[in-house]
Design a protein around this motif. Sequence first.
Motif, PDB file in Angstrom:
ATOM      1  N   PHE A   1      21.969  46.263  17.491  1.00 42.27           N
ATOM      2  CA  PHE A   1      21.988  44.801  17.343  1.00 42.27           C
ATOM      3  C   PHE A   1      21.625  44.397  15.921  1.00 42.27           C
ATOM      4  O   PHE A   1      20.926  45.134  15.221  1.00 42.27           O
ATOM      5  CB  PHE A   1      21.021  44.160  18.343  1.00 42.27           C
ATOM      6  N   GLN A   2      22.096  43.214  15.538  1.00 39.78           N
ATOM      7  CA  GLN A   2      21.769  42.660  14.220  1.00 39.78           C
ATOM      8  C   GLN A   2      20.727  41.569  14.389  1.00 39.78           C
ATOM      9  O   GLN A   2      20.728  40.846  15.383  1.00 39.78           O
ATOM     10  CB  GLN A   2      23.010  42.052  13.559  1.00 39.78           C
ATOM     11  N   LYS A   3      19.886  41.437  13.387  1.00 38.22           N
ATOM     12  CA  LYS A   3      18.957  40.308  13.393  1.00 38.22           C
ATOM     13  C   LYS A   3      18.627  39.935  11.958  1.00 38.22           C
ATOM     14  O   LYS A   3      19.038  40.636  11.027  1.00 38.22           O
ATOM     15  CB  LYS A   3      17.687  40.661  14.159  1.00 38.22           C
ATOM     16  N   GLY A   4      17.908  38.857  11.787  1.00 39.00           N
ATOM     17  CA  GLY A   4      17.542  38.435  10.443  1.00 39.00           C
ATOM     18  C   GLY A   4      17.565  36.930  10.265  1.00 39.00           C
ATOM     19  O   GLY A   4      16.812  36.361   9.496  1.00 39.00           O
ATOM     20  N   GLY A   5      18.460  36.270  11.003  1.00 38.40           N
ATOM     21  CA  GLY A   5      18.608  34.827  10.862  1.00 38.40           C
ATOM     22  C   GLY A   5      17.290  34.082  11.019  1.00 38.40           C
ATOM     23  O   GLY A   5      16.994  33.156  10.257  1.00 38.40           O
ATOM     24  N   LYS A   6      16.525  34.498  11.993  1.00 34.94           N
ATOM     25  CA  LYS A   6      15.255  33.799  12.260  1.00 34.94           C
ATOM     26  C   LYS A   6      14.261  33.949  11.111  1.00 34.94           C
ATOM     27  O   LYS A   6      13.326  33.163  10.999  1.00 34.94           O
ATOM     28  CB  LYS A   6      14.641  34.305  13.567  1.00 34.94           C
ATOM     29  N   GLN A   7      14.481  34.975  10.294  1.00 36.97           N
ATOM     30  CA  GLN A   7      13.651  35.133   9.092  1.00 36.97           C
ATOM     31  C   GLN A   7      14.353  34.551   7.861  1.00 36.97           C
ATOM     32  O   GLN A   7      13.871  34.712   6.741  1.00 36.97           O
ATOM     33  CB  GLN A   7      13.334  36.616   8.837  1.00 36.97           C
ATOM     34  N   GLY A   8      15.492  33.944   8.076  1.00 38.51           N
ATOM     35  CA  GLY A   8      16.220  33.362   6.954  1.00 38.51           C
ATOM     36  C   GLY A   8      17.068  34.372   6.196  1.00 38.51           C
ATOM     37  O   GLY A   8      17.545  34.100   5.101  1.00 38.51           O
ATOM     38  N   ILE A   9      17.266  35.534   6.786  1.00 41.33           N
ATOM     39  CA  ILE A   9      18.146  36.520   6.144  1.00 41.33           C
ATOM     40  C   ILE A   9      19.474  36.476   6.890  1.00 41.33           C
ATOM     41  O   ILE A   9      19.611  36.984   7.998  1.00 41.33           O
ATOM     42  CB  ILE A   9      17.524  37.931   6.194  1.00 41.33           C
TER      43      ILE A   9
END
Lengths: 318, 251
Positions: free
Chosen positions: B219-227
Motif C-alpha cells: 500500500f501507498q501512504k503519505g498524503g496525511k503527512q503532506g507527502i
Amino acid sequence: MSEKEIKNLEQIFEARIERDEKIEPKDWMPEKYRQTHIRQISQHAHSEIVGMLPEGNWITRAPSLRRKAALLAKVQDEAGHGLYLYSACETLGVSRDELYEQLHSGKAKYSSIFNYPTITWADIGAIGWLVDGAAIINQVPLCNTSFGPYARAMVRVCKEESFHQRQGFEIMLTLCRGTEEQKAMAQDALNRWWWPSLMMLGPTDAASVHTEQSLKWKLKRKTNDELRQQFIDQTVPQADILGITVPDPDLKWNEETGHYDFGEIDWDEFWQVVKGHGPCNKERMKARVDAWENGAWVRDAAMAYAEKQQSKKVAKAS
Amino acid sequence: MEKTALFNYILGIADNNLILGQGLGELCGHGPNLETDIALTNIALDLFGQTRSYYQYAAKLSAIHKTEDDVAYLRKEREYKNVLLVEQPNTHFGYVIARQYLFDVFNYLFVEKLQHSKDETLSAIAKKAIKEVSYHKRFSGDWVKRLGDGTEESNQKMQEAIDGLWQYTNELFEMTEADEIALKAGIGVNLSELKEAYYKEVSEVLKEATLTIPENPYFQKGGKQGIHTEHMGYILADLQYMQRTYPNMTW
Ligand SMILES: [Fe+2]
Ligand SMILES: [Fe+2]
Ligand SMILES: [Fe+2]
C-alpha cells in the motif's frame, strides 16, 4: 389524405395557434412545423451543452470556494437546460442520439458565442451578465410559444437564466469595486464579449431567413433587431452602474427614439464564426465529440447491465 | 482539545473533500452523458459544501488563516492533509467511479461516527453530511456494479481502475497524531475500527460486480503527512492560480 384534407387540417392548426392554444406532441402538425421545431429546439439544446465548456474551463480555477460552487451549479443548470430541451425535442419523434450525431457532424448549429475563449475570471462574470442576459431576451418570449413542451421548458429555463444573469453581474460588480487590476480585468472582458453578445441576437432582419414563419408560429415574437435594441437599452445602464465602458464609440442615447443608437456590427466576424472558423469552434466540437466517444463504453455497459438485470427479473418471475 | 490539533484534525477530514471535489469539477461538461454529468456535479457540489463548513470552522481556530478561502487556497503542498486516493487523476470514467466508491464507503463509515463527536460543530456538519454521503455511496456503488457487470470492455476497465487505486485504500485508516488526540478528547473517530467493515462492504460489492478483489499487499501512504503524489502540484496550481496571482483581493 387528400390535399384538401391536409389544407383543412392546416387551417384548423393555424387557427389554434392564432387562439393561443398550445400544440402538444400528439396533435397533428404540419411537417414543416415539426422540422422547424426540431431544428430550433435542438439548436437551443446544443447551445446549452456546448455553453458548458467555456465556463467549465474556470471551475478548477475559480478564485474562492463560494464562486467555485456557484459556477459549478451554474454549469450544471445549463446541463439541466440541455436535458429538458432534448426531451422536448424527442417528443417530436427524433432521438437524442440522432441529435448528438447532427451536432457532432456539424450539421446542427449552436449559439456561436460559445466559440469565444474564456481567458480570465472576469469572462465568467461577463458571460453571466451579457450572454445569459441576451439569452433571456431571446427566450422570455418563447415562454408563450405555440409548442407546449418547448414553452414549458422555457418557463423553467428562463427562471434559472435570470438567476445566472444576476450572478454574473454580481461577479462584475465585485471586480469593479475591487482593485484597479480587477476593474481592468472586468473592462477587458466587456471589450471582448460586448460585440459577440450583440451578434447572439441573430443576423439583422434583412438577412434573417426564418423570421416571418417563426413569427406566425410564435417561435419568435419580436425580430432580431428589436431584441438587440432591447438588450442594448437594458445593458448599457448596467455598464454605467459598473463604471466600465461599452466598447462602441457610436453608442449614444437618442432622446427622440428613446433608445440607444449604436455602431456597426462586424457581420463578417459573425458569419466566420457561424461557419466554423471562430477562435474555439474546433476545440468545442472536439470536447463534445471526445466526451461522447470516450463515454461510449460507459453507456454500453449501463445498457448491458440493465438488460441483464431485466432478464434476471424475468427469470425469477417465471 | 488544543486549537492547533483541532485545526489539523479538521484539515485531515476536509482536504479530502476539497481535492476530490476539484477532480470532479474538472469533469463537468465532459461526462459520458448528461445525466451522469449532472449527478457527478451534484456530488462535487456536496463535497464543496462540506469543505466550506469544515474550513469555516477551521478558520476560527487559526491565527494565520482567517477565512475559508485562506485555508483552501493559501497553503503549501506539504500542508494539505488529504489521502493519496482522492488526488488520483480522472484517467477514465472507471477511475472516476472507483476513486469515488473507494472513498465513499470510507466516508460514509467515518461521517456516521463523526455525528457522535463531542465537538458540536463537527457533529452538526456530520449530521448534515450523512444523507449526502449515503447518496454518493449508492451512486458510485451502483456504477461499480454497472461497469463491472456490464460489458467485457467495461469489466476490464473497471478492474484496471480498482487494481490501480487499491494501493491507496489502506491509508484511509491510518491514525495521525491529530487523529489520536481527537480520539482521546472524544471528538475524533477511531479510523482503525472502520477498516474491517470497509473491506467487507467493498469486497461484497466488487464480488457482485463480478470484479476480482485485488490481493496486492503493498500500500501507498503519505498524503496525511503532506507527502503527495506528483499529481498534487498540478491540482494546486489550478486551484490556487487566482489567489496566488492576485493576492489579497476579494472576488
Ligand atoms: Fe439558454
Ligand atoms: Fe441555459
Ligand atoms: Fe444560463
